[in-house]
Design a protein around this motif. Structure first.
Motif, short mmCIF file in Angstrom:
data_model
loop_
_atom_site.label_atom_id
_atom_site.label_comp_id
_atom_site.label_asym_id
_atom_site.label_seq_id
_atom_site.Cartn_x
_atom_site.Cartn_y
_atom_site.Cartn_z
N ALA A 125 47.50 54.66 50.66
CA ALA A 125 47.01 55.99 51.07
C ALA A 125 47.04 56.95 49.89
CB ALA A 125 47.84 56.52 52.23
N ALA A 126 48.13 56.90 49.10
CA ALA A 126 48.24 57.76 47.92
C ALA A 126 47.15 57.42 46.90
CB ALA A 126 49.63 57.60 47.30
N CYS A 127 46.86 56.13 46.73
CA CYS A 127 45.80 55.71 45.81
C CYS A 127 44.44 56.22 46.28
CB CYS A 127 45.77 54.19 45.69
SG CYS A 127 47.19 53.48 44.81
N ALA A 128 44.22 56.20 47.60
CA ALA A 128 42.96 56.70 48.15
C ALA A 128 42.78 58.19 47.82
CB ALA A 128 42.93 56.49 49.66
N ILE A 129 43.86 58.94 47.92
CA ILE A 129 43.82 60.37 47.58
C ILE A 129 43.54 60.54 46.08
CG2 ILE A 129 45.19 62.49 47.46
CD1 ILE A 129 46.67 61.45 49.99
N ALA A 130 44.16 59.70 45.26
CA ALA A 130 44.01 59.81 43.80
C ALA A 130 42.56 59.61 43.37
CB ALA A 130 44.91 58.79 43.12
#
Length: 637
Positions: free
Chosen positions: A78-83
């Protein structure tokens, strides 16, 4: 007790879903201004984040807790998707100033490009299963190593920088046409559907269906036609539509005397909702984009084939009910006329939607205006009124319901990006053209089979995108108008939902009815037979799509309607009574003749049907058919 659990992740997804819906509403209404690919990136970032928070990579066994390690991995994803969107947002101007495919791709962008592809593929696997995931993986592998394949399908090769450029930094790959359309038009219509459901104004659909079929023999199956046609126009999912309306109609059909595989009625009806204007399925908006025409033009072309499809379903259900002597729908289920009339204004949002479309506004604006009308009309009744919690729940429901479509669009973007970069689409066209050897009918049959194979197990939108990207140019090359070519691909991509062996909508109906899935699949295929024939016919007679003069379109409409009745009678072995074998053959020949354009074929068709009608009428005088049966009993709880 561990703080990290799937329930805690779902709670975190709730405000993200609300933020996603408000963000899209803000920009589609026109208050916000963002570059197209940047808007798509932020939208996809929202969706991917929600998918990883809501949907586990592997469903845990019943009674077992999900491992903390997998939950932590989902948080990282999820954090990678935001990045992926944060990087684009803060570096957008710099990235726009560089020359695509010439300047060196920044290292961070390279890494994020492959992360985005991986996230999109994994999200697709979680939301739709293996079919589309496998297709997208195969195309991406072709992108990487296609230069080592035989000459027939080889491409010139692509560097890792080319792939990153195509998939992430331009509007050709993941952020291509499918996801751009999803973040504007498609989401606006999902918002419309969510608010129609959230306000409980959609209840008018089922009540109208019960009211309209109350005096018709075999009514429960006919309820599914009306209800599924109305729900299907806004749901965008054949299988989802089966579960929405089928939980009511299928048990009632069983109690009325229909055999279990006849749950296929619900599958066929629900699939037809994808081709029924005014809203149709999400793929129809893609078609308008690909053909360069307004959505209203697509809806106009789709209207007559959709009506013929539902007419065939209605006639076959009626013939089945007459053949088996089934009864009427239970009067306990039929709402009073007064109740219907008091709530008839619930249909106003659909009327507004169509009216604004006719006025020439964009599809997204039409959907937003219709959604606004739901909010206003909901205040007239206590049971439809939105509280603050109900409003936020509906926003979240709109975001959550969009996740499968968004994941599919991202994966479809990968496929389309590979096709455009490598030129494999042109190679595919050349292979089909050489196999057809200039014969249009052979080309249609080849594309029909290709559509069934590529559409197996896929949701409607990506199935259509893949089929249309490869197949429609081949038909256009043979002289067909773009709208006719795309409508042909659209139909057969959708029909994979009721075509064995992978008929997802039929399997959903079989699950509710506790019926044999394959028998249900073949029954749904028989019920939807008109949809298999009409696309071939409108290729030869575009008047069936209302392309041409008013007289030719009206004539094609009349002969097609009569042809549907004849064809349905042949398949169900009933017209005025049970048919003999020669009568069935005449009905089949007459029905097909009336579908095919031409004065001579029309005369043959009318002669065949007229002979059977006269013959059966004379037999009925000697041996009358029994009257309608009693009311169907209500199914047990």
């Amino acid at each position: 007790m561990s703080i990290l659990s799937r329930e805690s992740l779902k709670k975190a997804a709730y405000p993200i879903g609300i933020a996603m819906a408000l963000f899209q509403l803000y920009y589609t209404i026109g208050y916000g201004v963002l570059e197209g690919s940047l808007l798509a990136a932020i939208f996809l970032s929202f969706a991917l984040t929600m998918i990883f928070l809501l949907h586990p990579a592997v469903k845990p066994r019943e009674g077992r807790r999900e491992p903390a390690f997998l939950l932590f991995v989902d948080l990282v994803l999820a954090a990678c998707a935001i990045a992926t969107s944060v990087y684009l947002y803060f570096n957008y101007e710099e990235l726009q100033e560089r020359m695509a495919y010439i300047d060196e791709v920044p290292a961070q962008a390279m890494a994020l490009a492959y992360i985005l592809v991986g996230l999109s593929l994994e999200a697709t696997r979680r939301m739709t299963g293996l079919p589309l995931f496998t297709v997208a993986i195969a195309f991406f592998a072709y992108f990487l190593w296609g230069d080592h394949l035989p000459a027939l399908i080889r491409h010139n090769g692509a560097t890792l920088e080319n792939i990153a450029e195509n998939m992430y930094l331009t509007g050709e790959g993941v952020y291509g046409i499918p996801i751009m359309l999803a973040c504007s038009t498609l989401f606006a219509f999902m918002m419309f559907g969510a608010f129609l459901e959230g306000s409980n104004m959609s209840s008018i659909f089922m009540d109208l269906a019960y009211r309209l079929t109350r005096k018709s023999q075999g009514g429960p199956a006919k309820v599914s036609i009306f209800a599924s046609a109305l729900f299907g126009t806004i749901s965008g999912s054949s299988a989802g539509n089966v579960y929405t309306t089928g939980v009511f109609t299928i048990p009632l059909m069983k109690s009325c005397g229909y055999q279990q595989p006849f749950a296929a009625v619900e599958a066929a009806s629900s699939t037809g909702g994808q081709i029924m204007p005014p809203v149709m399925g999400a793929a129809a908006f893609m078609m308008a984009e690909f053909c360069g025409v307004s959505y209203l033009e697509v809806a106009k072309a789709a209207l007559l084939p959709a009506l013929l499809y539902y007419l065939a379903l209605w006639v076959m259900i009626h013939f089945e009910a007459r053949r088996r002597g089934l009864g009427l729908i239970s009067s306990e289920l039929v709402p009073s006329l007064r109740s219907i009339l008091r709530r008839l204004y619930f249909l106003a949002p659909l009327v507004i939607l169509v009216a604004v479309m006719i006025d020439g506004r964009s599809a997204a604006i039409c959907a937003n205006m219709a959604t606004g009308s739901i909010l206003l009309l909901s205040f007239f009744r206590r049971d439809t009124r939105f509280t603050l919690k109900r409003f936020f729940d509906t926003l979240y429901a709109a975001a959550a319901s969009s996740l499968m479509v968004v994941a599919c669009c991202a994966a479809s973007g990968i496929v389309v990006g590979v096709i455009n970069y490598t030129g494999i689409g042109f190679k595919f066209i050349n292979v089909l053209t050489s196999l057809a050897d200039g014969h249009l009918l052979i080309m249609l049959l080849l594309l029909m089979v290709t559509s069934f194979i590529l559409g197996m197990g896929m949701p409607t939108t990506p199935a259509y995108i893949v089929v249309a990207t490869l197949g429609a140019p081949a038909l256009i090359k043979m002289g067909l108008a773009p709208l006719v070519a795309h409508m042909f691909c659209f139909y057969y991509a959708i029909l994979s939902f009721i075509t064995p062996p992978v008929c997802v909508a039929a399997y959903a109906g079989a699950n509710i009815a506790e019926a044999d899935p394959m028998k249900t699949g073949f029954t749904s295929m028989k019920l939807g037979v008109v949809a298999f024939i009409v696309p071939v016919m409108f290729v030869y007679e575009p008047s069936l799509l209302w392309q041409g003069s008013l007289f030719s379109s009206a004539a094609a409409t009349v002969t097609a309607i009569i042809g549907v009745i004849g064809l349905s009678g042949a398949l169900q072995n009933w017209l005025l009574r049970a048919c003999t074998l020669p009568e069935r053959i005449l009905l089949l020949a007459g029905g097909l003749s009336l579908f095919y354009p031409g004065f001579i074929t029309d005369l043959i068709g009318f002669a065949c049907l007229g002979f059977v009608i006269v013959r059966q009428h004379m037999r009925n005088k000697k041996d009358p058919v029994p009257e309608v049966g009693e009311e169907c009993a209500l199914p047990e709880e």
